[in-house]
Design a protein around this motif. Structure first.
Motif, PDB file in Angstrom:
ATOM      1  N   GLY A  45       0.813  -1.214   0.000  1.00 22.36           N
ATOM      2  CA  GLY A  45       0.000   0.000   0.000  1.00 22.36           C
ATOM      3  C   GLY A  45       0.843   1.259   0.000  1.00 22.36           C
ATOM      4  N   LEU A  46       1.909   1.267   0.786  1.00 21.65           N
ATOM      5  CA  LEU A  46       2.791   2.432   0.823  1.00 21.65           C
ATOM      6  C   LEU A  46       3.529   2.606  -0.497  1.00 21.65           C
ATOM      7  N   ALA A  47       3.912   1.518  -1.127  1.00 18.46           N
ATOM      8  CA  ALA A  47       4.582   1.623  -2.429  1.00 18.46           C
ATOM      9  C   ALA A  47       3.640   2.213  -3.474  1.00 18.46           C
ATOM     10  N   ILE A  48       2.371   1.785  -3.453  1.00 21.36           N
ATOM     11  CA  ILE A  48       1.387   2.342  -4.387  1.00 21.36           C
ATOM     12  C   ILE A  48       1.172   3.831  -4.115  1.00 21.36           C
ATOM     13  N   ALA A  49       1.083   4.204  -2.832  1.00 25.75           N
ATOM     14  CA  ALA A  49       0.916   5.616  -2.477  1.00 25.75           C
ATOM     15  C   ALA A  49       2.112   6.434  -2.944  1.00 25.75           C
ATOM     16  N   SER A  50       3.305   5.884  -2.821  1.00 25.70           N
ATOM     17  CA  SER A  50       4.495   6.603  -3.259  1.00 25.70           C
ATOM     18  C   SER A  50       4.485   6.819  -4.774  1.00 25.70           C
ATOM     19  N   VAL A  51       4.135   5.775  -5.523  1.00 28.87           N
ATOM     20  CA  VAL A  51       4.057   5.906  -6.985  1.00 28.87           C
ATOM     21  C   VAL A  51       2.999   6.934  -7.374  1.00 28.87           C
ATOM     22  N   TRP A  52       1.858   6.901  -6.689  1.00 31.60           N
ATOM     23  CA  TRP A  52       0.780   7.854  -6.959  1.00 31.60           C
ATOM     24  C   TRP A  52       1.247   9.279  -6.700  1.00 31.60           C
TER      25      TRP A  52
END
Length: 252
Positions: free
Chosen positions: A30-37
């Motif tokens: 989830g944090l990786a997706i938030a970072s990419v976003w």
């Protein structure tokens, strides 16, 4: 596992991710997706603000070149995408409409300025909302990511202590890998939050400066209208002057 192998595994993000609990893995993903976003928003905003300021510089240079405002507005096209030429076209359209009806009284002149003011304020408000789109994403990522990462860390440490208690072994070599897996979640949370926080503050300042630039141009347009109205009205028998007689002078 030897001490050297354990040390290498502690520095390997892939190994830390694969060895983590499923809850901690979910937090990391989830944090990786938030970072990419957030990085997508950061890159998009960087290019957008650069383009907006570059177009504003070119338009203000055209206005300050001494050419007629009608010519500058016509060069921008019938439906310009940038706010500054749209503001100029709104002011010119209201000016033409009012002058086409004949000389203006003081009351009519004040109504004209008030109408232009409302139209420009509405456009500035809409443009301000448009340039701030996406900043909410950066705000959420910046504020929530550290706490989400901390949740993953707490969960991982709880599982690590549970496994240690079950094994009855408190050796540091046994504890370290499990603690490292848990702390890795916090590291990912900080890696997502720090760029988002910096970008949110920078782009918020940029949005405020751009809105101020629009408001300054709106003030100049209204001052130009007021100066022209204060210059007196033409006789009734005289045809309305061309739209370009609306003088423009930037205050320094």
């Amino acid at each position: 596992m030897t001490a050297e192998a354990a040390e290498v595994s502690l520095l390997n993000p892939v190994h830390l991710f694969m060895a983590a609990d499923w809850v901690v893995k979910s937090v990391m993903i989830g944090l990786a997706i938030a970072s990419v976003w957030s990085w997508t928003v950061i890159i998009d905003k960087a290019f957008r603000f650069a383009a907006l300021n570059r177009q504003a510089d070119a338009f203000e240079a055209a206005v300050a070149s001494g050419r007629s405002l009608e010519e500058v507005a016509a060069q921008a096209g019938p439906e310009p995408t940038h706010a500054l030429p749209r503001m100029l076209q709104i002011a010119l359209a209201d000016w033409r409409e009012s002058r086409a009806k004949g000389p203006l009284t003081d009351t009519q002149g004040n109504l004209l300025i008030a109408r232009i003011d409302r139209a420009l304020d509405s456009l500035i408000a809409r443009e301000g909302q448009r340039v701030e789109e996406g900043l909410g994403v950066l705000s959420v990522v910046a504020t929530a990511s550290p706490f989400v990462g901390l949740f993953g860390t707490v969960w991982g440490i709880m599982n690590a202590f549970g496994a240690i208690a079950a094994a009855g072994n408190t050796n540091l070599t046994t504890v370290a890998p499990a603690i490292a897996e848990a702390l890795f979640a916090t590291a990912i949370g900080l890696a997502a939050a720090i760029p988002a926080y910096i970008a949110y503050n920078k782009f918020s300042i940029d949005a405020g400066k751009f809105s101020g630039r629009l408001e300054s141009f709106a003030d100049d347009l209204q001052a130009a209208v007021a100066r022209r109205l204060g210059g007196g009205s033409a006789p009734v028998a005289t045809p309305p002057p061309p739209p370009s007689d609306l003088g423009f002078r930037r205050s320094v």
